[in-house]
Each structure stands twice: as C-alpha cells, then as structure tokens.
Design an enzyme around this catalytic site. Structure first.
Site, PDB file in Angstrom:
ATOM      1  N   ASP A 242       0.849  -1.190   0.000  1.00 32.63           N
ATOM      2  CA  ASP A 242       0.000   0.000   0.000  1.00 32.63           C
ATOM      3  C   ASP A 242       0.886   1.241   0.000  1.00 32.63           C
ATOM      4  O   ASP A 242       1.853   1.334   0.772  1.00 32.63           O
ATOM      5  CB  ASP A 242      -0.919  -0.004   1.225  1.00 32.63           C
ATOM      6  CG  ASP A 242      -1.854   1.194   1.233  1.00 32.63           C
ATOM      7  OD1 ASP A 242      -1.505   2.189   1.888  1.00 32.63           O
ATOM      8  OD2 ASP A 242      -2.905   1.128   0.587  1.00 32.63           O
TER       9      ASP A 242
ATOM     10  N   ASN B 220      -3.081  12.912  -3.526  1.00 35.88           N
ATOM     11  CA  ASN B 220      -4.190  13.329  -4.398  1.00 35.88           C
ATOM     12  C   ASN B 220      -4.686  14.708  -4.020  1.00 35.88           C
ATOM     13  O   ASN B 220      -4.952  15.566  -4.882  1.00 35.88           O
ATOM     14  CB  ASN B 220      -5.338  12.327  -4.302  1.00 35.88           C
ATOM     15  CG  ASN B 220      -5.095  11.108  -5.175  1.00 35.88           C
ATOM     16  OD1 ASN B 220      -4.326  11.168  -6.129  1.00 35.88           O
ATOM     17  ND2 ASN B 220      -5.747  10.002  -4.845  1.00 35.88           N
TER      18      ASN B 220
ATOM     19  N   ASP C 120      -2.270   9.339 -10.198  1.00 36.38           N
ATOM     20  CA  ASP C 120      -2.230   8.275 -11.218  1.00 36.38           C
ATOM     21  C   ASP C 120      -0.814   8.031 -11.719  1.00 36.38           C
ATOM     22  O   ASP C 120      -0.405   6.888 -11.961  1.00 36.38           O
ATOM     23  CB  ASP C 120      -3.117   8.676 -12.400  1.00 36.38           C
ATOM     24  CG  ASP C 120      -4.591   8.581 -12.072  1.00 36.38           C
ATOM     25  OD1 ASP C 120      -5.402   9.120 -12.851  1.00 36.38           O
ATOM     26  OD2 ASP C 120      -4.943   7.960 -11.036  1.00 36.38           O
TER      27      ASP C 120
ATOM     28  N   GLU D 149      -4.561   2.344  -4.403  1.00 35.06           N
ATOM     29  CA  GLU D 149      -3.102   2.420  -4.299  1.00 35.06           C
ATOM     30  C   GLU D 149      -2.494   1.129  -3.770  1.00 35.06           C
ATOM     31  O   GLU D 149      -1.346   1.122  -3.315  1.00 35.06           O
ATOM     32  CB  GLU D 149      -2.725   3.598  -3.372  1.00 35.06           C
ATOM     33  CG  GLU D 149      -3.094   3.419  -1.903  1.00 35.06           C
ATOM     34  CD  GLU D 149      -4.510   3.890  -1.598  1.00 35.06           C
ATOM     35  OE1 GLU D 149      -4.791   4.162  -0.425  1.00 35.06           O
ATOM     36  OE2 GLU D 149      -5.321   3.992  -2.534  1.00 35.06           O
TER      37      GLU D 149
END
Length: 545
Positions: free
Chosen positions: A420, A428, A437, A463
């Site tokens: 993770d 973000n 992304d 993620e």
C-alpha cells in the site's frame, strides 16, 4: 576608347619640332549612333578577337569594327537582347554577356545562338564570361557567380542539347557580396595562375577552378536515411519485404559531402522496374507507387555538377509480396479450374457445389476466428488493469487460488503480500489526482521490473498492489523489505519537485492459511499492523500483534 557618347579612335602622333610639347596620341575619329551603324552611343565593353575585329558592346546591342567599317548584329531572335556587358573570344567564336543570357556568334557564317533562361539558366543578366582551366564558363552577375560546362554551352548553341546545367555560388559559399557586376568592364578576369577574379560590391572574390574540381572529385559515400512501405518505416540495413497491397514505397538518402553539399546531384534506378537511371538533381527522395510483385534493387549514385558519377553506388534490396490472386500457384489453379469447367457440364455442377462448401467453410472459420479474437480481447481486458498494464484483482484471485491449491500438494513455500502506498490521499489532495495516477504508474513500472523475482504481480485496487513470492517467510521479509527501500528511493522529480513516497507491506505465508482467501486476509491484517506501526515498514502475519 569607349565613352558614354561613342567610340573614339586615336592615332599615335609624332611631333616634327623637337621643342614642341609631346602629344603621343591624337583623336582620329568619333563613332556614335548618329554618324555610324553603332546601335547605341553608350559604350559598355570593348574587345579585340583573333581576326582583328574590335567588338563593341553598347546599351542597345553589339557591333564590330573592321577596316573602318562597323557591322551591327541583329539580336531580335535572341530574346531582344540589348545590353552587351562583356566579350569572350576563341578561335571561330565570340561569346557575349548580355541582359538576356549569353550569345554565341560564329565567325564562319555569322550565326547567333542564345544560352539563356529558355535553355535553363535561372537569370537573364550576365556581365562577363571567363573560361576556366576546368573547361567551364564562369559567369558574373549581380546575383552571384555561375559555372556552366563549356562543351554543354556549345551543344546548346548547336541545338544538340536542350538544357544547360549550372552551379551557383553566392554568399553562402564564401562571397562577401553577391553583386559581381563589377561596376565597369571587365567585371571578371583570369590570372596567369588560372585563378578567376571577380569584382564585387564588397571587394574581390577569387576562384581557383582546378582546386575546386579536385575538392569536388572526392568519392561521395551515400547513406540510406529512410525506407518506408506505405506508413511503416523499415530498417535500411536489412532486406525489406513489402506486404501485398503496398501502394507507396519511399526512399530517403543523402551523400556525405562536406564541400558545398547543396550542390550535390543524385540519380536513382530501380532495377526490376526501370531500365535506366533517373536524374534527380538535388532531390533527396525517390518514391514509387503500385509496384507489381517481384524482387527489386534500388540504387542511388551521387556527384557534384560536371563531375563523373561516383562509383560508390548505394543499393537496397527488397521484395514486393504478391497478393493471393497474383501468386503463380493460384493462377495455375485458376487455369486448371477453367480446363475442368470445359470438361463437362455435370463436372462443373459438382465443382460449383464444392466451391460453395469451401467458401462457406472459410466464412465460418473466419467468423469463428473473429469471435475468438474478440473473446480473447474481452478476457484480457477483464484481467488487466488499464492504468498500469498489470494484472487486476480478478486475475490475481484466480492465479492465487490455483497456486495455493498446488502448493498444498507439493509443500511449496509461498509468500503473499499486499503493498500500500502511504498517505496516498494526501498526494491526491495536495498535488491532484493526475499526479496520483502517475505515482501508481511509476510504482507499477518498478514492480514490472521485479518480475524475475516474483511469481505474480497485480494491482489490487486504488493504491494497493498484491505480490506473490516463492520462498520461506525469512526470504519473504528480506525481499519485501528491499523492495520497500527501492520504492522509497524512486526519483519522482519529473512528476512533482521534492515528491517522495513510501509503502507499507503486509506478508502472509501459505502454510499459515486455511485457504487462499484466508491467506489474503492474514496479509491484509499484517498490512494493517504495518500502518499502525508508523508505515514505511514490512510486517508478517506471524509478527507479534
């Protein structure tokens, strides 16, 4: 003496009185357009030829003086030339530099011939003609210096050749100024060493034709830059095969000449299609369309103007593949079918039915293949993550289920891990989802490079990534902790300055799980402990909670 008001003739005068002032020359006669056959009074150029004719160039045409008689040339057939700026004479001929090109006068019969714009010269006005030791005419103009082949000039004048080739030299070739009209006659001359001197608006330009010819005589190596079949670029170093139905074949080439490369000329030949060379002046490309199937050799040769074509010929071999209907065996089959058709009406009916059956079979096969290809595409898309190109969760679940059951039978050690990206929501929120992304894609690319160590890699969702490693728990910890460090060391400045990331990894062994779902659950619990312990670490399912 030529003046703006006519031609003045002087005689040498000897004084009878020893005490009289010395007068070496005395005016004898004045010729102008009002009292003689001169076409104009403004004298622009004078020259004696080898027959004792005095050639006179004016602003209205040309004449020659012989034994006190002036004969004027009629230039009406020479593009109405008027200004005659300079002369060059040789046995049997006089050449004149005019405002319509250069005019050749043949002494034997008075025949005149023009070598000018209609014959290929790009401009009209030339000021002087000088013959160089390289068997070329050098022409001065107010747009630079021009060189034409001496023999070709005669051939054009004799109408045994239709066009004259030329070389052009100007400031790009080293001249300080392109205006080489000189201001007065002569605008150019030749020295005893063979150098040709041109008067320009910014000094003198000197050319050594022999030295120039030596420089231009070096072999020109040629390289193939591009070979293109329709829109597909091919490797020029290998033999090419143009697929059936190719409409356009293009070649791009260049000669490696560093002396006036813009002057290099080319010729090409496509063996198997052309019987002779095609002259392409300074064109660096050759294109062919709708070539029939067969084997071909494209050849290109280069030279400097008036030099011999280089023996260093570049060749490229290629084939155009036939369409099905162009193949010899297919044509033979068609001929055989025609013969059998004539054999009898009843045989035709049988063959017709068989042909329909084959066509139907082919159609069914094509449809089946198309459906299978479509199904394969759907299958691939259903198991591939669009953002990273890695396997998706569904693909990983199927693979993990399969190898988990196999490991129970074989006793193989497997380590399943969930990775993770730490604090991904902050990335973000702070940088944008687009940067997020790109981070996922960068981590996915690194994981793809780890395929030699891992049994399987997938993007689990968001993620998170799932990884499968063959080995003991100790092997698993060493490898995944090293992977964690490699991700932390990623350089992400091209995505966002000063951006860095860390990951947390939870690992579980297959021997600790009752089934494959339980294995993922234990790996997820270990990941939770890694986050709880501060992130940027690896935790295994057998760690103390």
């Amino acid at each position: 003496m030529g003046t703006p008001r006519g031609l003045v003739e002087f005689d040498q005068h000897q004084s009878k009185s020893p005490t009289a002032a010395s007068v070496p020359y005395q005016k004898q006669a004045l010729y102008h357009s009002q009292n003689s056959a001169l076409p104009g009074s403004y004298i622009m150029s004078l020259a004696f030829d080898d027959t004792d004719k005095l050639w006179i160039g004016t602003g209205r045409g040309a004449s020659y003086l012989l034994e006190k008689t002036i004969t004027t040339l009629d230039f009406s057939a020479q593009e109405q030339a008027q200004h005659v700026f300079g002369f060059f004479h040789e046995p049997g001929y006089v050449w004149m530099a005019t405002d319509r090109g250069i005019v050749r006068y043949r002494q034997a019969d008075g025949h005149q011939a023009l070598v000018g714009r209609p014959q290929g010269l790009p401009i009209d006005k030339f000021f002087q003609i000088v013959k160089g030791d390289d068997q070329s005419f050098w022409l001065s103009s107010n747009r630079g210096i021009w060189r034409i082949n001496y023999d070709h000039a005669h051939q054009v004048a004799d109408k045994t050749r239709t066009r004259i080739d030329f070389e052009h030299y100007d400031q790009s070739d080293g001249m300080l100024n392109s205006q080489a009209n000189g201001g007065s006659n002569p605008a150019a001359t030749k020295t005893s060493r063979g150098d040709i001197i041109f008067a320009t608006a910014k000094g003198v330009t000197s050319v050594n034709p022999t030295r120039l010819s030596q420089l231009l005589s070096h072999l020109l190596p040629i390289v193939m830059q591009t070979v293109r079949f329709d829109s597909k670029d091919m490797n020029p170093e290998t033999t090419g095969k143009a697929p059936a139905g190719t409409n356009r074949i293009l070649f791009s080439y260049a000669a490696l000449g560093y002396t006036m490369p813009e002057q290099i000329q080319y010729r090409t030949q496509l063996e198997g299609f052309e019987s002779d060379w095609a002259y392409r002046p300074e064109n660096h490309t050759a294109e062919y369309t709708n070539l029939p199937p067969g084997d071909y050799t494209f050849k290109v040769s280069a030279r400097y103007p008036y030099s011999d074509w280089s023996d260093n010929v570049l060749s490229y071999h290629f084939s155009v593949m036939p369409s099905l209907w162009q193949r010899a065996d297919v044509r033979a089959l068609g001929f055989l079918l025609a013969v059998l058709t004539a054999y009898g009406a009843f045989m035709w009916r049988i063959r017709h039915m068989k042909k329909k059956a084959i066509q139907l079979e082919t159609l069914v096969e094509e449809k089946t293949q198309a459906l299978q290809a479509q199904a394969d595409d759907f299958e691939r898309m259903s198991k591939e993550d669009a953002l990273t190109g890695l396997a998706n969760r569904r693909a990983f679940d199927e693979y993990w289920h399969q190898v988990f059951e196999e490991s129970r039978q074989s006793g193989t050690d497997l380590q399943v891990a969930i990775l993770d990206i730490d604090h991904f929501k902050r990335i973000n929120d702070h940088y944008s989802h687009l940067v997020g992304d790109q981070i996922i894609q960068r981590v996915g690319s690194l994981l793809l490079r780890e395929q030699t160590h891992l049994r399987h890699i997938a993007r689990w969702g968001g993620e998170e990534f799932t990884l499968l490693l063959a080995g003991t728990p100790a092997d698993g910890y060493r490898y995944f902790d090293g992977l964690r460090r490699r991700i932390a060391a990623l350089d992400l400045n091209d995505i966002a300055p000063s951006l860095s990331i860390t990951v947390s990894i939870g690992v579980a062994s297959n021997h600790q799980a009752s089934d494959y779902v339980d294995g993922l659950k234990k790996a997820d619990q270990a990941l939770y402990r890694a986050k709880r312990d501060g992130r940027n670490c690896v935790r295994q399912s057998n760690d103390t909670a």
